[in-house]
Design a protein around this motif. Structure first.
Motif, PDB file in Angstrom:
ATOM      1  N   GLU A  13       0.951  -1.186  -0.074  1.00 26.75           N
ATOM      2  CA  GLU A  13      -0.064   0.027  -0.090  1.00 26.75           C
ATOM      3  C   GLU A  13       0.853   1.321   0.022  1.00 26.75           C
ATOM      4  O   GLU A  13       0.476   2.579  -0.517  1.00 26.75           O
ATOM      5  CB  GLU A  13      -0.957   0.116   1.301  1.00 26.75           C
ATOM      6  N   GLN A  14       2.024   1.198   0.416  1.00 18.60           N
ATOM      7  CA  GLN A  14       3.022   2.126   0.539  1.00 18.60           C
ATOM      8  C   GLN A  14       3.960   2.459  -0.735  1.00 18.60           C
ATOM      9  O   GLN A  14       4.718   3.141  -0.798  1.00 18.60           O
ATOM     10  CB  GLN A  14       4.044   2.431   1.844  1.00 18.60           C
ATOM     11  N   GLY A  15       3.572   1.526  -1.826  1.00 17.59           N
ATOM     12  CA  GLY A  15       4.218   1.616  -2.941  1.00 17.59           C
ATOM     13  C   GLY A  15       5.372   0.826  -3.192  1.00 17.59           C
ATOM     14  O   GLY A  15       6.390   0.740  -4.132  1.00 17.59           O
TER      15      GLY A  15
ATOM     16  N   TYR B 159       8.206  -5.621 -15.492  1.00 14.78           N
ATOM     17  CA  TYR B 159       7.030  -6.147 -14.805  1.00 14.78           C
ATOM     18  C   TYR B 159       6.410  -4.570 -14.408  1.00 14.78           C
ATOM     19  O   TYR B 159       6.897  -3.597 -14.525  1.00 14.78           O
ATOM     20  CB  TYR B 159       7.143  -6.509 -13.445  1.00 14.78           C
ATOM     21  N   ALA B 160       5.081  -4.718 -14.720  1.00 13.89           N
ATOM     22  CA  ALA B 160       4.222  -3.589 -14.508  1.00 13.89           C
ATOM     23  C   ALA B 160       3.999  -3.299 -13.127  1.00 13.89           C
ATOM     24  O   ALA B 160       3.022  -3.390 -12.480  1.00 13.89           O
ATOM     25  CB  ALA B 160       2.905  -3.468 -15.318  1.00 13.89           C
ATOM     26  N   ASP B 161       5.315  -2.824 -12.025  1.00 13.73           N
ATOM     27  CA  ASP B 161       5.222  -2.426 -10.887  1.00 13.73           C
ATOM     28  C   ASP B 161       5.261  -0.796 -10.909  1.00 13.73           C
ATOM     29  O   ASP B 161       6.376  -0.407 -11.349  1.00 13.73           O
ATOM     30  CB  ASP B 161       6.466  -2.872 -10.183  1.00 13.73           C
ATOM     31  N   ILE B 162       4.143  -0.058 -10.803  1.00 12.93           N
ATOM     32  CA  ILE B 162       4.289   1.218 -11.012  1.00 12.93           C
ATOM     33  C   ILE B 162       3.409   2.031  -9.820  1.00 12.93           C
ATOM     34  O   ILE B 162       2.434   1.535  -9.417  1.00 12.93           O
ATOM     35  CB  ILE B 162       3.583   1.761 -12.261  1.00 12.93           C
TER      36      ILE B 162
ATOM     37  N   PHE C 248      -1.297   5.964  -6.047  1.00 14.21           N
ATOM     38  CA  PHE C 248      -1.481   4.906  -6.774  1.00 14.21           C
ATOM     39  C   PHE C 248      -0.457   3.734  -6.717  1.00 14.21           C
ATOM     40  O   PHE C 248       0.804   4.010  -6.489  1.00 14.21           O
ATOM     41  CB  PHE C 248      -1.378   5.389  -8.033  1.00 14.21           C
ATOM     42  N   VAL C 249      -0.778   2.489  -6.704  1.00 17.46           N
ATOM     43  CA  VAL C 249       0.057   1.384  -6.914  1.00 17.46           C
ATOM     44  C   VAL C 249      -0.428   0.425  -7.605  1.00 17.46           C
ATOM     45  O   VAL C 249      -1.735  -0.370  -7.621  1.00 17.46           O
ATOM     46  CB  VAL C 249       0.124   0.629  -5.327  1.00 17.46           C
TER      47      VAL C 249
ATOM     48  N   VAL D 130      -3.902  -3.243 -10.251  1.00 15.54           N
ATOM     49  CA  VAL D 130      -3.931  -2.108  -9.314  1.00 15.54           C
ATOM     50  C   VAL D 130      -4.517  -2.530  -7.987  1.00 15.54           C
ATOM     51  O   VAL D 130      -5.230  -2.797  -7.695  1.00 15.54           O
ATOM     52  CB  VAL D 130      -5.134  -1.106 -10.107  1.00 15.54           C
ATOM     53  N   TYR D 131      -3.631  -2.126  -6.865  1.00 16.17           N
ATOM     54  CA  TYR D 131      -4.000  -2.242  -5.482  1.00 16.17           C
ATOM     55  C   TYR D 131      -4.307  -1.021  -4.809  1.00 16.17           C
ATOM     56  O   TYR D 131      -4.822  -1.125  -3.775  1.00 16.17           O
ATOM     57  CB  TYR D 131      -2.619  -2.993  -4.830  1.00 16.17           C
ATOM     58  N   LYS D 132      -4.110   0.044  -5.431  1.00 15.47           N
ATOM     59  CA  LYS D 132      -4.465   1.209  -4.737  1.00 15.47           C
ATOM     60  C   LYS D 132      -4.678   2.432  -5.965  1.00 15.47           C
ATOM     61  O   LYS D 132      -3.873   2.751  -6.457  1.00 15.47           O
ATOM     62  CB  LYS D 132      -3.458   1.823  -3.675  1.00 15.47           C
TER      63      LYS D 132
END
Length: 442
Positions: free
Chosen positions: A135-137, A406-409, A428-429, A435-437
């Motif tokens: 959640e904190q990225g 990897y789409a880690d953004i 946004f995470v 999408v998690y956030k």
């Protein structure tokens, strides 16, 4: 007539933009599983300067294309609008402990983690820690031992991979290794056989066997404690107790490298730190008081440096006590050591030792400490993105916003290059395309 011409021209421009977007989408096999992020500002983890108005094309869990965005926002496609945000790669914390729940002396300190919480409770807390990090990225963690929870980190990693729980990509060190007299729990009656937070070995044969056991049970890294207790001598210098010998460490390093794995060494200073370097460790954790000669040796050997600054400003004992003097000496020596590492251009990576601090704290609090002591904001961001990706042998796959990764953004409001503390407020995470956030401004 003039008005009609203008209207027709505007229509043609709109059609051209739509066709251009469709063409871009088609070139990336648009369809099910494809989405587009529109980034107002992009810090891609590699470039020295940000890029403006970028489109990031994502298919399933990977980035397939990054290109300049047209003036007209995309329509009719699966678009996530981050045009008012700064977009970055998912962050990497290279030193965490998901099975620790803080070490507040008022709550029993380190020992309470092991003595007062059963393995089910510790696993539940580790699950919370992973969700909290995500959640904190922080989309990737190198978790440097379970502190008495065995191989629980490997099982948490499996639960994340199978989708049972949300969490970052984990690189696990399982139990860690130290020697007799070299780790907690301590100070109890000698007739009591107390549990230890690390696997205890004595001699090169036991050292190699412990490494084999941990690797066999899924360790991605081996964590070794090369120093233990620390104190201040009569001259006011920081002193740390060495643990493993060079021969013991070399056995571990040789075994780990034979498996294609790496070794992280907890080392504060002095003899233990020198043994860590002479034994061939791959990363130094903490390195509170490194000499010029040791910094030079690290540069020559290509040793990674994970300083974990912020935690050494937590829970100081009273100033007039031995523990209080030690705490202040640690912080003072650490600042000087970190600055020497910066000047020598060591391969510095972001790490917090979170778990030693409660997981309710902000992980990104480490960034302002790194910058205030002399690191540029862009360098600090790369220390938490592309640089640890290289250490983890995932260069180009994580820690960057680039085709093939990897789409880690993540995204934040504002400019972290002007105020690095903005990274404490991730809006946004996305992790591996999911999408998690999403609290980004519309």
């Amino acid at each position: 007539m003039r008005i009609l011409k203008i209207a027709l021209l505007s229509l043609c421009v709109a059609i051209a933009v739509a066709v251009s977007l469709r063409s871009q989408a088609q070139s990336t096999d648009a369809g099910p599983g494809v989405s587009i992020l529109r980034a107002g500002t992009l810090i891609d983890g590699i470039s020295g300067t940000p890029l403006k108005n970028q489109l990031i094309f994502i298919k399933n869990d990977r980035i397939v294309k990054v290109s300049a965005a047209p003036d007209q926002p995309p329509t009719g496609l699966n678009v996530i609008d981050l045009s008012n945000a700064t977009v970055l790669p998912g962050l990497i914390d290279s030193h965490t402990h998901i099975f620790l729940w803080g070490e507040d002396p008022a709550k029993g300190g380190y020992d309470a983690n092991i003595l007062k919480a059963g393995i089910a409770l510790r696993a539940a807390r580790a699950t919370f820690a992973c969700r909290r990090a995500l959640e904190q990225g922080f989309t990737t963690l190198r978790d440097l031992e379970t502190e008495g929870a065995g191989y629980g980190d490997v099982e948490i990693k499996e639960a994340i991979a199978e989708g049972t729980i949300p969490g970052p990509r984990l690189f696990c060190a399982t139990r860690a290794i130290s020697s007799t007299g070299g780790y907690n729990l301590e100070g109890y009656a000698p007739e009591l056989d107390m549990p230890k937070g690390a696997q205890i070995i004595d001699g090169p044969v036991e050292a190699r066997k412990a490494a084999r056991q941990q690797l066999d049970h899924g360790a991605d890294w081996i964590k070794v404690y090369m120093t233990h207790r620390s104190w201040v001598d009569k001259q006011g210098h920081l002193v740390s107790q060495p643990t493993l010998t060079v021969e013991e460490l070399k056995a571990i390093v040789d075994e780990a490298h034979g498996w294609g794995k790496k070794v992280a060494c907890h080392a504060y200073n002095g003899v233990g730190l020198q043994r860590a370097l002479d034994g061939g460790c791959d990363s130094i954790e903490h390195g509170l008081d490194m000499t010029d000669a040791q910094v030079k040796q690290m540069a020559e050997q290509g040793t990674w440096y994970c300083p974990t600054l912020e935690i050494y400003y937590e829970d100081w004992a009273p100033e007039d006590t031995p523990a209080g003097k030690r705490d202040r000496a640690r912080a003072a020596a650490h600042e000087a050591s970190y600055k020497r590492a910066l000047q020598a251009h060591l391969k510095i990576i972001f790490g917090t030792d979170i778990g030693g601090m409660p997981w309710t704290e902000s992980i990104a609090r480490e960034f302002p400490r790194m910058v205030n002591l002399g690191m540029s904001p862009m360098d600090a961001i790369q220390a938490a993105t592309s640089r640890p990706a290289e250490m983890l042998e995932m260069k180009g796959e994580i820690g960057v916003v680039a085709p093939g990764a990897y789409a880690d953004i993540i995204a934040v409001n504002g400019d972290p290059l002007k105020d690095i503390s903005i990274l404490e407020h991730v809006l946004f995470v996305m992790h591996s395309g999911s999408v998690y956030k999403n609290e980004s401004p519309r």
